[in-house]
Write a protein that holds these residues in place. Sequence first.
Motif, PDB file in Angstrom:
ATOM      1  N   GLU A 338      -7.141 -31.022   8.890  1.00 32.68           N
ATOM      2  CA  GLU A 338      -8.466 -30.402   8.807  1.00 32.68           C
ATOM      3  C   GLU A 338      -9.574 -31.426   9.041  1.00 32.68           C
ATOM      4  O   GLU A 338     -10.594 -31.127   9.664  1.00 32.68           O
ATOM      5  CB  GLU A 338      -8.649 -29.734   7.447  1.00 32.68           C
ATOM      6  CG  GLU A 338      -7.790 -28.495   7.247  1.00 32.68           C
ATOM      7  CD  GLU A 338      -8.017 -27.850   5.893  1.00 32.68           C
ATOM      8  OE1 GLU A 338      -8.807 -28.404   5.103  1.00 32.68           O
ATOM      9  OE2 GLU A 338      -7.399 -26.811   5.629  1.00 32.68           O
ATOM     10  N   LEU A 339      -9.371 -32.648   8.530  1.00 28.29           N
ATOM     11  CA  LEU A 339     -10.352 -33.709   8.754  1.00 28.29           C
ATOM     12  C   LEU A 339     -10.470 -34.042  10.237  1.00 28.29           C
ATOM     13  O   LEU A 339     -11.581 -34.215  10.763  1.00 28.29           O
ATOM     14  CB  LEU A 339      -9.968 -34.955   7.957  1.00 28.29           C
ATOM     15  CG  LEU A 339     -10.799 -36.209   8.215  1.00 28.29           C
ATOM     16  CD1 LEU A 339     -12.273 -35.953   7.901  1.00 28.29           C
ATOM     17  CD2 LEU A 339     -10.261 -37.389   7.409  1.00 28.29           C
ATOM     18  N   GLU A 340      -9.327 -34.131  10.932  1.00 29.26           N
ATOM     19  CA  GLU A 340      -9.348 -34.452  12.362  1.00 29.26           C
ATOM     20  C   GLU A 340     -10.113 -33.385  13.148  1.00 29.26           C
ATOM     21  O   GLU A 340     -10.888 -33.695  14.068  1.00 29.26           O
ATOM     22  CB  GLU A 340      -7.914 -34.586  12.883  1.00 29.26           C
ATOM     23  CG  GLU A 340      -7.225 -35.869  12.424  1.00 29.26           C
ATOM     24  CD  GLU A 340      -5.810 -36.001  12.972  1.00 29.26           C
ATOM     25  OE1 GLU A 340      -5.451 -35.179  13.840  1.00 29.26           O
ATOM     26  OE2 GLU A 340      -5.084 -36.900  12.529  1.00 29.26           O
ATOM     27  N   ILE A 341      -9.873 -32.115  12.793  1.00 28.97           N
ATOM     28  CA  ILE A 341     -10.581 -31.022  13.477  1.00 28.97           C
ATOM     29  C   ILE A 341     -12.080 -31.105  13.194  1.00 28.97           C
ATOM     30  O   ILE A 341     -12.915 -30.940  14.097  1.00 28.97           O
ATOM     31  CB  ILE A 341     -10.006 -29.662  13.020  1.00 28.97           C
ATOM     32  CG1 ILE A 341      -8.571 -29.497  13.541  1.00 28.97           C
ATOM     33  CG2 ILE A 341     -10.882 -28.512  13.500  1.00 28.97           C
ATOM     34  CD1 ILE A 341      -7.832 -28.311  12.953  1.00 28.97           C
ATOM     35  N   HIS A 342     -12.428 -31.410  11.941  1.00 26.60           N
ATOM     36  CA  HIS A 342     -13.845 -31.506  11.571  1.00 26.60           C
ATOM     37  C   HIS A 342     -14.552 -32.626  12.324  1.00 26.60           C
ATOM     38  O   HIS A 342     -15.713 -32.479  12.742  1.00 26.60           O
ATOM     39  CB  HIS A 342     -13.959 -31.740  10.062  1.00 26.60           C
ATOM     40  CG  HIS A 342     -15.318 -32.207   9.649  1.00 26.60           C
ATOM     41  ND1 HIS A 342     -16.404 -31.358   9.523  1.00 26.60           N
ATOM     42  CD2 HIS A 342     -15.780 -33.464   9.350  1.00 26.60           C
ATOM     43  CE1 HIS A 342     -17.460 -32.049   9.158  1.00 26.60           C
ATOM     44  NE2 HIS A 342     -17.119 -33.329   9.040  1.00 26.60           N
ATOM     45  N   ARG A 343     -13.891 -33.743  12.500  1.00 18.93           N
ATOM     46  CA  ARG A 343     -14.523 -34.881  13.178  1.00 18.93           C
ATOM     47  C   ARG A 343     -14.995 -34.526  14.586  1.00 18.93           C
ATOM     48  O   ARG A 343     -15.919 -35.144  15.121  1.00 18.93           O
ATOM     49  CB  ARG A 343     -13.551 -36.057  13.215  1.00 18.93           C
ATOM     50  CG  ARG A 343     -13.490 -36.851  11.920  1.00 18.93           C
ATOM     51  CD  ARG A 343     -12.427 -37.916  11.979  1.00 18.93           C
ATOM     52  NE  ARG A 343     -12.432 -38.731  10.770  1.00 18.93           N
ATOM     53  CZ  ARG A 343     -11.396 -39.459  10.362  1.00 18.93           C
ATOM     54  NH1 ARG A 343     -10.264 -39.448  11.070  1.00 18.93           N
ATOM     55  NH2 ARG A 343     -11.481 -40.192   9.276  1.00 18.93           N
ATOM     56  N   VAL A 345     -16.597 -32.030  15.371  1.00 17.08           N
ATOM     57  CA  VAL A 345     -17.972 -31.521  15.271  1.00 17.08           C
ATOM     58  C   VAL A 345     -18.952 -32.652  15.567  1.00 17.08           C
ATOM     59  O   VAL A 345     -19.953 -32.474  16.268  1.00 17.08           O
ATOM     60  CB  VAL A 345     -18.232 -30.929  13.867  1.00 17.08           C
ATOM     61  CG1 VAL A 345     -19.679 -30.517  13.708  1.00 17.08           C
ATOM     62  CG2 VAL A 345     -17.297 -29.767  13.590  1.00 17.08           C
ATOM     63  N   HIS A 346     -18.642 -33.845  15.061  1.00 15.63           N
ATOM     64  CA  HIS A 346     -19.518 -35.006  15.272  1.00 15.63           C
ATOM     65  C   HIS A 346     -19.340 -35.605  16.672  1.00 15.63           C
ATOM     66  O   HIS A 346     -20.303 -36.025  17.303  1.00 15.63           O
ATOM     67  CB  HIS A 346     -19.232 -36.068  14.209  1.00 15.63           C
ATOM     68  CG  HIS A 346     -19.435 -35.601  12.803  1.00 15.63           C
ATOM     69  ND1 HIS A 346     -20.670 -35.252  12.293  1.00 15.63           N
ATOM     70  CD2 HIS A 346     -18.551 -35.416  11.785  1.00 15.63           C
ATOM     71  CE1 HIS A 346     -20.544 -34.877  11.038  1.00 15.63           C
ATOM     72  NE2 HIS A 346     -19.265 -34.975  10.697  1.00 15.63           N
ATOM     73  N   THR A 347     -18.096 -35.642  17.133  1.00 16.98           N
ATOM     74  CA  THR A 347     -17.835 -36.283  18.427  1.00 16.98           C
ATOM     75  C   THR A 347     -18.060 -35.334  19.600  1.00 16.98           C
ATOM     76  O   THR A 347     -18.243 -35.786  20.737  1.00 16.98           O
ATOM     77  CB  THR A 347     -16.387 -36.804  18.471  1.00 16.98           C
ATOM     78  OG1 THR A 347     -15.477 -35.682  18.349  1.00 16.98           O
ATOM     79  CG2 THR A 347     -16.125 -37.785  17.347  1.00 16.98           C
ATOM     80  N   GLY A 348     -18.018 -34.014  19.320  1.00 17.10           N
ATOM     81  CA  GLY A 348     -18.164 -33.042  20.403  1.00 17.10           C
ATOM     82  C   GLY A 348     -16.900 -32.888  21.222  1.00 17.10           C
ATOM     83  O   GLY A 348     -16.900 -32.231  22.284  1.00 17.10           O
ATOM     84  N   GLU A 349     -15.810 -33.472  20.768  1.00 13.15           N
ATOM     85  CA  GLU A 349     -14.549 -33.418  21.514  1.00 13.15           C
ATOM     86  C   GLU A 349     -13.985 -32.000  21.494  1.00 13.15           C
ATOM     87  O   GLU A 349     -13.915 -31.344  20.443  1.00 13.15           O
ATOM     88  CB  GLU A 349     -13.544 -34.401  20.911  1.00 13.15           C
ATOM     89  CG  GLU A 349     -12.217 -34.430  21.651  1.00 13.15           C
ATOM     90  CD  GLU A 349     -11.161 -35.249  20.939  1.00 13.15           C
ATOM     91  OE1 GLU A 349     -10.089 -35.452  21.532  1.00 13.15           O
ATOM     92  OE2 GLU A 349     -11.403 -35.664  19.775  1.00 13.15           O
ATOM     93  N   LYS A 350     -13.542 -31.550  22.669  1.00 17.76           N
ATOM     94  CA  LYS A 350     -12.880 -30.248  22.802  1.00 17.76           C
ATOM     95  C   LYS A 350     -11.654 -30.448  23.701  1.00 17.76           C
ATOM     96  O   LYS A 350     -11.711 -30.230  24.911  1.00 17.76           O
ATOM     97  CB  LYS A 350     -13.830 -29.210  23.389  1.00 17.76           C
ATOM     98  CG  LYS A 350     -14.985 -28.846  22.465  1.00 17.76           C
ATOM     99  CD  LYS A 350     -15.859 -27.748  23.058  1.00 17.76           C
ATOM    100  CE  LYS A 350     -16.970 -27.356  22.092  1.00 17.76           C
ATOM    101  NZ  LYS A 350     -17.823 -26.267  22.645  1.00 17.76           N
ATOM    102  N   MET A 360     -13.527 -24.462  26.874  1.00 17.89           N
ATOM    103  CA  MET A 360     -12.903 -25.525  26.070  1.00 17.89           C
ATOM    104  C   MET A 360     -13.086 -25.247  24.587  1.00 17.89           C
ATOM    105  O   MET A 360     -14.075 -24.634  24.172  1.00 17.89           O
ATOM    106  CB  MET A 360     -13.495 -26.890  26.448  1.00 17.89           C
ATOM    107  CG  MET A 360     -13.346 -27.196  27.933  1.00 17.89           C
ATOM    108  SD  MET A 360     -14.044 -28.796  28.392  1.00 17.89           S
ATOM    109  CE  MET A 360     -12.847 -29.884  27.645  1.00 17.89           C
ATOM    110  N   PHE A 361     -12.123 -25.771  23.807  1.00 22.15           N
ATOM    111  CA  PHE A 361     -12.100 -25.508  22.371  1.00 22.15           C
ATOM    112  C   PHE A 361     -11.734 -26.777  21.611  1.00 22.15           C
ATOM    113  O   PHE A 361     -11.016 -27.638  22.117  1.00 22.15           O
ATOM    114  CB  PHE A 361     -11.099 -24.400  22.050  1.00 22.15           C
ATOM    115  CG  PHE A 361     -11.382 -23.106  22.758  1.00 22.15           C
ATOM    116  CD1 PHE A 361     -12.201 -22.157  22.177  1.00 22.15           C
ATOM    117  CD2 PHE A 361     -10.844 -22.860  24.019  1.00 22.15           C
ATOM    118  CE1 PHE A 361     -12.475 -20.964  22.845  1.00 22.15           C
ATOM    119  CE2 PHE A 361     -11.114 -21.680  24.695  1.00 22.15           C
ATOM    120  CZ  PHE A 361     -11.934 -20.732  24.098  1.00 22.15           C
TER     121      PHE A 361
END
Length: 433
Positions: A338-343, A345-350, A360-361
């Motif tokens: 869950e932490l990896e998915i949340h990060r 949000v900050h990095t904008g990685e999809k 993209m998701f």
Amino acid sequence: MEEDNQNPEQRSNKVPRRQAADWDSDTNEVPRRQAADWDSDTNEVPRRPAADWDSDSSHVQKRRGRKGPKRHCCLHCDKSFTTSKYLKIHQRVHTGDKPYSCDQCGAAFTLQSTLKRHQRIHTGDKPYSCDQCGAAFIQQSHLKRHQRIHIGDKPYSCDQCGAAFTQQNSLKNHQRIHTGDKPYSCDQCGAAFTQQSNLKNHQRIHTGDKPYCCDQCGAAFARQSHLKNHQRIHAGDKPYSCDQCGAAFTLQSTLKNHQRIHTGDKPYSCDQCGAAFALQSTLKNHQRIHTGEKPYSCDECGATFIQQGTLNRHQRIHTGHKPYSCDQCGKTFICSGELEIHRRVHTGEKPYWCEQCGKMFSQRTHLKSHQRLHTGEKPYWCDQCGKTFSQSATLKYHQHLHTGEKPYSCDQCGKTFSHSTNLKKHQRIHTAS
């Protein structure tokens, strides 16, 4: 008259008494053999060369030499001994008599010398040390076996496959692979094993015994090897590294599993659907999907799970424990995933994208749900009315219509809602005023 003057021992058919040097008349005990005649580690009389044996003897095999013939025969087996005392000691094997007991733990032994060796376990005395590496041992025979590691001596070889071993008992254990012999079985569940040590380790599953403890954190283990592996976590020792990417691991088995990422090897396949996996444990977890087995249950709410790791994460809901925190905003999470998915949000990685439309998701589950828009797949259906849905969350919301359940309540006015989105819309009324 000449016959009367003969030595009485020459006229007697009895074995003459030993000389005082060979017998302690005060203790009535057989003195210890000389080192050349007795192996104190094995408690056996070493075999004499063939030249020292009388091959003409048909009843009692006699050993010629300083100690005389073996006239004392065991009635239970074909062994014979030079003195009645040695015969009595041997007969304890058949009678089960163990007159020497340890005052520390109560373990009993047939020989006093065996008791003395056993007591070194309690005292920590290891009088036999290796001059190559300094390793110390309780018994001299253990030192001799250890020294074969340095000289590379493996005198015991398998006649089936040629594998060689430093110890004879290691060869015997190995040969059971070929014969399929598993002489040690568990009286609790019937599981059978080739070695007694493996049976003892297995039985700790039933007893829950974990005798090996970590002096760093107190973690307990059923096997000493597991403790050693665990201690590498504290020491930071990772002796096994991947030659492809340099990743290092504490266990060799973990390295082998990792290397399958590079090779693509998936040796474990499901006989139900053909799905293949790199790990046997992953296959077992997968097979529970077909069997419906969920062996791990929560003692708080009764929820059941396929994997113990999933149960552990679930239990954090009840405890409120969130050990993973974001270094950007401080938000905490129950699991690392869950932490990896949340990060993102900050990095904008999809990292997940749709091959149909290019959208993209940030999460794989979001991509899968999206792809059902293209395929039209609706795998979730309501058992009340038969309506189908593309997402499980949508099905849950729908089922609230049938049950009348409204699990989402407003903390301002107490009004309840069937959907969380409806609650959020409602809360804007309070914030706007």
